[in-house]
Design an enzyme around this catalytic site. Sequence first.
Site, PDB file in Angstrom:
ATOM      1  CB  ALA A 128      -0.930   0.006   1.212  1.00 20.24           C
TER       2      ALA A 128
ATOM      3  NE  ARG B  84       7.912  -5.053  -1.062  1.00 24.90           N
ATOM      4  CZ  ARG B  84       7.033  -4.132  -0.727  1.00 24.90           C
ATOM      5  NH1 ARG B  84       7.319  -2.863  -0.879  1.00 24.90           N
ATOM      6  NH2 ARG B  84       5.867  -4.463  -0.262  1.00 24.90           N
TER       7      ARG B  84
ATOM      8  CG  HIS C  17      -4.640 -11.197  -0.671  1.00 28.74           C
ATOM      9  ND1 HIS C  17      -5.422 -11.659   0.351  1.00 28.74           N
ATOM     10  CD2 HIS C  17      -4.242  -9.952  -0.307  1.00 28.74           C
ATOM     11  CE1 HIS C  17      -5.509 -10.736   1.290  1.00 28.74           C
ATOM     12  NE2 HIS C  17      -4.795  -9.692   0.908  1.00 28.74           N
ATOM     13  CG  ASP C  18      -0.266  -8.216   0.007  1.00 29.25           C
ATOM     14  OD1 ASP C  18      -1.315  -8.634   0.529  1.00 29.25           O
ATOM     15  OD2 ASP C  18       0.048  -7.000   0.027  1.00 29.25           O
TER      16      ASP C  18
ATOM     17  CB  THR D 155      -0.416  -1.093   5.373  1.00 23.97           C
ATOM     18  OG1 THR D 155       0.697  -0.510   4.687  1.00 23.97           O
ATOM     19  CG2 THR D 155      -1.502  -0.053   5.547  1.00 23.97           C
TER      20      THR D 155
ATOM     21  N   GLY E 253       6.824  -6.905   7.036  1.00 20.99           N
ATOM     22  CA  GLY E 253       7.652  -5.803   7.492  1.00 20.99           C
ATOM     23  C   GLY E 253       7.784  -5.699   8.993  1.00 20.99           C
TER      24      GLY E 253
END
Length: 512
Positions: free
Chosen positions: A17, A21, A246-247, A269, A416
């Site tokens: 979002a 990369r 879908h990530d 996010t 992340g």
Amino acid sequence: MSSSTAPLPFAAVDLGASSGRVMVGHVSGRGAGTLRLQEVHRFPNRPVRTAGTLHWDILSLYGGVLDGLRAAGRAAGRAPASVGVDTWAVDYGLLDADGALLGNPVHYRDTRTEGQAALVGAVLPPVELYAATGLQYLPFNTLYQLTSARGTAALGAARRLLLIPDLLAYWLTGEAGTELTNASTTQLIDPRTRDWSRSVADALGIDLTLFAPLRGPGDRAGELLPEVLSETGLSGPVPVTAVGSHDTASAVAAVPATDGRFAYVATGTWSLAGMELDAPVLTEESRRANFTNELGVDGTVRHLRNIMGLWLLQECLRTWEAAGTPQRLDRLLREAAEVPGLRSYVDADDPAFLAPGDMPRRIADACRRLGVRPPEGPAETTRCVLDSLALAHRRAIEDAQRLSGRAVDTVHVVGGGARNGLLCRLTADACGLPVVAGPAEAAALGNVLVQARAAGAVRGGLTELRALLRATLELRRYEPAGDRARWDRAAALIEGQYPHMMVLPDRGPQTM
């Protein structure tokens, strides 16, 4: 797992979002196995508001993808063996009869879906909708976006609807498809049949012929077009492979678990916290707990709850920068670690946090509503956010075990947030379970592994793919510590104000 091939390069296009990369994964199953990931290009994802509507700048993102594929070829010294695309869920682009895009896709944080759930609920009650699709109520689900677009010129002219990763793949290949893991976030898929819920679509007047044929992770999605090869300097043919587009589906595929007794928190996010199951949980209790059943790689189901996630901290950072007091994240996290824990906390799922805006003020207001001390200054606000996320992770993981009837003994934090040692430690303390942190680039790794298996570079199911991850990645383990009773009291206070909270579409936030 075995293969006679040398390591092959695979290009993973992974869009989040806030940034995109392109990564190159070098993979082989020969011997002990090889898995190496290299970031070759990163580019910003900046939404744009025009005429009152928040859009994704999709052409800029596609330009970043092309630049990334060019960099992938240079880094690998050859064209990749395959390309795969994963992005966020629910949003889409509309194409006309000529295949031209009918305007930039609308951002899920746009306000156009306000009030739509009540209109849908008048036709198809929430109990029936959940029984058919198993999807958690979120105000921006694709279903509500489509009902809000009814009667618009764009939808009237549309002949094809492509979810964001499928739109990018279409521009790369000229072939249209709808990848299943992302389709399962539309609230139009039956998770039992893994096909469209025609009863839901018919009841709401949604034309399923707008969607391209379904395809699953590992299916061939075409080849890079000649114009794409020319633009990127790659020599063809270069196949494009459908991955868990879908990530989160790709990220969960890359959870380095040893067995099935694990929960996961895919952080970014959003925090998506839950369990990997063999079948959906479509009970009324699951609906009331606002759990979703999204489809995963290899026939799995991701039974999880969407939590507001690090968006809270990202928006705080943006607010402080706009006010002329920018904060360095590394220093902020060190200072937050020195702040006494559980001094301030909120329900991270409070709908007040969904829209962009002054997040520190909204967090302080939420603390007052809950009856706890509001944080003062950036360090205390950051600690409040991380304590609140740890509490939300705990609640989701406890609910997932209760709803599925399965216990877990480990929590895997991927994405992340795996780099955020303080968040991982607090999640271990809150859950009373060990946390294994990593990989941070889980979505890209899951993307690469599905491509590699489709190409024959590795073999086996998720068990074998995860064994390769454990053998080749550095992971960090956090054991629970601290005052368990304090976490219990904080969790009880939030539960007392929001017991099994779900957002009823016809009346706003309610408790059940």
